[in-house]
Design a protein around this motif. Structure first.
Motif, PDB file in Angstrom:
ATOM      1  N   VAL A 111       8.680  20.648  -9.512  1.00  0.00           N
ATOM      2  CA  VAL A 111       8.185  20.173  -8.214  1.00  0.00           C
ATOM      3  C   VAL A 111       7.044  19.199  -8.411  1.00  0.00           C
ATOM      4  N   ARG A 112       6.158  19.487  -9.364  1.00  0.00           N
ATOM      5  CA  ARG A 112       5.026  18.598  -9.630  1.00  0.00           C
ATOM      6  C   ARG A 112       5.511  17.244 -10.138  1.00  0.00           C
ATOM      7  N   GLN A 113       6.578  17.242 -10.916  1.00  0.00           N
ATOM      8  CA  GLN A 113       7.113  15.965 -11.385  1.00  0.00           C
ATOM      9  C   GLN A 113       7.666  15.149 -10.219  1.00  0.00           C
ATOM     10  N   VAL A 114       8.312  15.816  -9.267  1.00  0.00           N
ATOM     11  CA  VAL A 114       8.784  15.114  -8.067  1.00  0.00           C
ATOM     12  C   VAL A 114       7.602  14.541  -7.296  1.00  0.00           C
ATOM     13  N   PHE A 115       6.574  15.358  -7.121  1.00  0.00           N
ATOM     14  CA  PHE A 115       5.352  14.939  -6.425  1.00  0.00           C
ATOM     15  C   PHE A 115       4.809  13.653  -7.054  1.00  0.00           C
ATOM     16  N   ASN A 116       4.652  13.657  -8.361  1.00  0.00           N
ATOM     17  CA  ASN A 116       4.081  12.496  -9.052  1.00  0.00           C
ATOM     18  C   ASN A 116       5.001  11.291  -9.000  1.00  0.00           C
ATOM     19  N   GLN A 117       6.302  11.532  -9.095  1.00  0.00           N
ATOM     20  CA  GLN A 117       7.261  10.428  -9.036  1.00  0.00           C
ATOM     21  C   GLN A 117       7.188   9.704  -7.702  1.00  0.00           C
ATOM     22  N   ILE A 118       7.211  10.447  -6.600  1.00  0.00           N
ATOM     23  CA  ILE A 118       7.177   9.826  -5.276  1.00  0.00           C
ATOM     24  C   ILE A 118       5.818   9.189  -5.017  1.00  0.00           C
ATOM     25  N   LYS A 119       4.758   9.825  -5.497  1.00  0.00           N
ATOM     26  CA  LYS A 119       3.421   9.246  -5.329  1.00  0.00           C
ATOM     27  C   LYS A 119       3.345   7.877  -5.996  1.00  0.00           C
ATOM     28  N   LYS A 120       3.876   7.777  -7.202  1.00  0.00           N
ATOM     29  CA  LYS A 120       3.814   6.498  -7.918  1.00  0.00           C
ATOM     30  C   LYS A 120       4.638   5.424  -7.227  1.00  0.00           C
ATOM     31  N   GLU A 121       5.698   5.807  -6.535  1.00  0.00           N
ATOM     32  CA  GLU A 121       6.494   4.829  -5.796  1.00  0.00           C
ATOM     33  C   GLU A 121       5.688   4.211  -4.662  1.00  0.00           C
ATOM     34  N   TYR A 122       4.820   5.022  -4.039  1.00  0.00           N
ATOM     35  CA  TYR A 122       4.049   4.542  -2.895  1.00  0.00           C
ATOM     36  C   TYR A 122       2.730   3.889  -3.280  1.00  0.00           C
ATOM     37  N   GLN A 123       2.205   4.185  -4.459  1.00  0.00           N
ATOM     38  CA  GLN A 123       0.866   3.705  -4.816  1.00  0.00           C
ATOM     39  C   GLN A 123       0.689   2.189  -4.701  1.00  0.00           C
ATOM     40  N   PRO A 124       1.690   1.366  -5.074  1.00  0.00           N
ATOM     41  CA  PRO A 124       1.482  -0.084  -4.911  1.00  0.00           C
ATOM     42  C   PRO A 124       1.227  -0.527  -3.466  1.00  0.00           C
ATOM     43  N   LEU A 125       1.678   0.291  -2.488  1.00  0.00           N
ATOM     44  CA  LEU A 125       1.441  -0.049  -1.082  1.00  0.00           C
ATOM     45  C   LEU A 125      -0.002   0.200  -0.663  1.00  0.00           C
ATOM     46  N   VAL A 126      -0.668   1.089  -1.385  1.00  0.00           N
ATOM     47  CA  VAL A 126      -1.990   1.554  -0.947  1.00  0.00           C
ATOM     48  C   VAL A 126      -3.053   0.620  -1.501  1.00  0.00           C
ATOM     49  N   ARG A 127      -3.224  -0.497  -0.823  1.00  0.00           N
ATOM     50  CA  ARG A 127      -4.214  -1.489  -1.208  1.00  0.00           C
ATOM     51  C   ARG A 127      -4.629  -2.274   0.027  1.00  0.00           C
ATOM     52  N   GLY A 128      -5.766  -2.929  -0.051  1.00  0.00           N
ATOM     53  CA  GLY A 128      -6.225  -3.742   1.061  1.00  0.00           C
ATOM     54  C   GLY A 128      -6.393  -2.948   2.345  1.00  0.00           C
ATOM     55  N   ASP A 129      -5.824  -3.483   3.433  1.00  0.00           N
ATOM     56  CA  ASP A 129      -5.946  -2.834   4.742  1.00  0.00           C
ATOM     57  C   ASP A 129      -5.305  -1.453   4.766  1.00  0.00           C
ATOM     58  N   ALA A 130      -4.303  -1.235   3.903  1.00  0.00           N
ATOM     59  CA  ALA A 130      -3.607   0.056   3.901  1.00  0.00           C
ATOM     60  C   ALA A 130      -4.558   1.206   3.620  1.00  0.00           C
ATOM     61  N   VAL A 131      -5.553   0.976   2.779  1.00  0.00           N
ATOM     62  CA  VAL A 131      -6.499   2.044   2.442  1.00  0.00           C
ATOM     63  C   VAL A 131      -7.262   2.489   3.683  1.00  0.00           C
ATOM     64  N   ASN A 132      -7.786   1.531   4.442  1.00  0.00           N
ATOM     65  CA  ASN A 132      -8.546   1.871   5.652  1.00  0.00           C
ATOM     66  C   ASN A 132      -7.657   2.508   6.711  1.00  0.00           C
ATOM     67  N   ILE A 133      -6.433   2.013   6.823  1.00  0.00           N
ATOM     68  CA  ILE A 133      -5.508   2.577   7.816  1.00  0.00           C
ATOM     69  C   ILE A 133      -5.187   4.026   7.472  1.00  0.00           C
ATOM     70  N   MET A 134      -4.891   4.287   6.221  1.00  0.00           N
ATOM     71  CA  MET A 134      -4.545   5.647   5.817  1.00  0.00           C
ATOM     72  C   MET A 134      -5.744   6.583   5.904  1.00  0.00           C
ATOM     73  N   LYS A 135      -6.913   6.084   5.575  1.00  0.00           N
ATOM     74  CA  LYS A 135      -8.118   6.917   5.713  1.00  0.00           C
ATOM     75  C   LYS A 135      -8.381   7.241   7.185  1.00  0.00           C
ATOM     76  N   SER A 136      -8.116   6.283   8.073  1.00  0.00           N
ATOM     77  CA  SER A 136      -8.281   6.540   9.506  1.00  0.00           C
ATOM     78  C   SER A 136      -7.313   7.615   9.984  1.00  0.00           C
ATOM     79  N   VAL A 137      -6.090   7.572   9.464  1.00  0.00           N
ATOM     80  CA  VAL A 137      -5.102   8.600   9.814  1.00  0.00           C
ATOM     81  C   VAL A 137      -5.595   9.972   9.363  1.00  0.00           C
ATOM     82  N   LEU A 138      -6.131  10.039   8.151  1.00  0.00           N
ATOM     83  CA  LEU A 138      -6.600  11.320   7.615  1.00  0.00           C
ATOM     84  C   LEU A 138      -7.799  11.867   8.389  1.00  0.00           C
TER      85      LEU A 138
END
Length: 430
Positions: free
Chosen positions: A356-383
């Motif tokens: 399960v942890r390997q799945v977690f890390n695999q999917i996280k790495k797929e999304y990490q390139p998206l988390v930059r610039g404005d995306a960081v502030n948007i996601m932090k606002s959601v949290l």
């Protein structure tokens, strides 16, 4: 016309007894028969209302169904098509945008209407005169914008030969000048007239109204796809709702939140992902799942109905896989399937927390390139906010990096695989 025209091919599913069978039964691309034991009955208000409105409609109407990719829209639309009450009232035509045969980002309003026209012809119940009208319409449009007599002659060489040229012209539509658009506009009205006459012929032959469902329009995530959605459902909304028969279009999840949307609220049917926990749990690293909640029960049933040997996934592992799936059927199926893969390659006989942890890390790495610039502030606002919308969230809803839920209020959540990562990124000011 006694025979119901709509039909589907469904993959035969068998509950899994081992990891290899899990890989098959949790294939996220499989199409579930809504009449089978694998179908998970949905009680969302908007889904029930769409079915009710279709059954009760006295004339034609146009509807727009929006939701996350992988949330079950296609399955629900097939269920509606197979409902005896719908079959009694409608001749149903089901189209998937995946079958249109060209890059979806180039789709235009008239190209979409042409696809509907061709599908009506394929029913075998359209007169030769109307088939010729559609063919003549396409040939006239293509020749109007074709340069070169040889190409014009080839486009008219045989029935529907113009269609290849028509699709090729879509590639350059965005470069058209105002004059070219003005030439096309009255021709589109002629096309709508042809479709309306086809609908009348079908109704005369069957004594049923025509229902057209256009599925899979919302699958793209790129900027070009977003421009296509805006072009179709903002700029050309009035044209797509002119046909005098009932049409249901699918839309991306964020369309109900678009400021100044051309689609009236009473034509928009939207439903969120299955809620696994209340918004108060968002702040926790591992949110506690609401085992009495309807969304949690649906996702458990989704998994358990596919397992003949539940022991191949332990309770702790299953709950973490549900968090990774985020209340989306396709994402949950994918997470379980990938976990089974990792278990197989380590020669295990059940899914462990390591898998399960390997799945977690695999999917996280797929999304990490998206988390930059404005995306960081948007996601932090959601949290940081338990309820309420966040400006600029739409692309991340479309990619499913952020998921929308509902329990009285709409609320947003960053996918479980990204929360810790996002929290650890410093905010850059200025």
């Amino acid at each position: 016309m006694a025979k119901q025209l709509v039909s589907f091919e469904f993959q035969k599913l068998i509950p899994a007894e081992n990891l290899e069978e899990i890989r098959t039964v949790f294939d996220p691309t499989s199409i579930v028969d809504p009449r089978s034991d694998f179908y998970i009955h949905r009680e969302e208000t908007e889904l029930r209302k769409l079915a009710f409105d279709l059954q009760q409609a006295q004339g034609y109407f146009h509807a727009f169904l929006c939701g996350h990719r992988g949330s079950g829209k296609s399955t629900e639309l097939r269920r509606i098509c197979l409902d005896p009450a719908i079959q009694k009232k409608y001749t149903t035509i089901f189209l998937s945008a995946k079958d249109f045969g060209s890059e979806l980002t180039h789709l235009s309003h008239d190209a979409l209407l042409v696809e509907i026209g061709f599908e009506l012809v394929r029913t075998g119940h359209i007169s030769e005169n109307l088939k010729k009208e559609l063919d003549s319409w396409g040939l006239e449009v293509v020749r109007t914008f074709l340069k070169g007599e040889e190409a014009k002659a080839e486009a008219g060489a045989k029935a529907n030969a113009w269609f290849a040229y028509f699709k090729a012209q879509l590639l350059t539509r965005r470069e058209w000048k105002t004059e070219e658009r003005q030439i096309l506009e009255p021709r589109v009205q002629d096309l709508i007239g042809i479709l309306n006459r086809m609908a009348v012929e079908l109704k005369n032959a069957s004594d049923k109204s025509l229902l057209v469902i256009v599925d899979d329009l919302e699958k793209g995530e790129s900027d070009a796809h977003k421009q296509m959605y805006d072009r179709l459902f903002q700029d050309c909304y009035e044209i797509l709702t002119q046909p005098r028969f009932t049409i249901v279009y699918t839309l991306p999840i964020y369309f109900r939140a678009i400021p100044g949307s051309r689609i009236p609220n009473d034509e928009l049917y939207a439903f969120s992902a299955c809620r696994l926990y209340p918004p108060e749990e968002k702040a926790k690293e591992i949110p506690k799942l609401d085992q009495e909640g309807e969304g949690y029960k649906l996702m458990r049933k989704f998994v358990e109905s596919r397992l003949k040997s539940p022991e191949v996934i332990g309770e702790e592992e299953l709950e973490e896989l549900l968090r990774i799936g985020g209340g989306l059927f396709r994402e949950t199926a994918r997470a379980i399937r990938e976990a089974a893969y990792f278990a197989i390659i380590r020669k295990g006989d059940r899914i462990s927390m390591e898998d399960v942890r390997q799945v977690f890390n695999q999917i996280k790495k797929e999304y990490q390139p998206l988390v930059r610039g404005d995306a960081v502030n948007i996601m932090k606002s959601v949290l940081e906010n338990n309820i309420g919308w966040v400006e600029g969230v739409e692309p991340y809803l479309q990619s499913r990096a952020i998921v929308e839920y509902e329990n009285g209020d709409l609320w947003l959540e960053v996918r479980h695989v990204l929360k810790s990562y996002v929290r650890g990124i410093p905010v850059k000011n200025g």
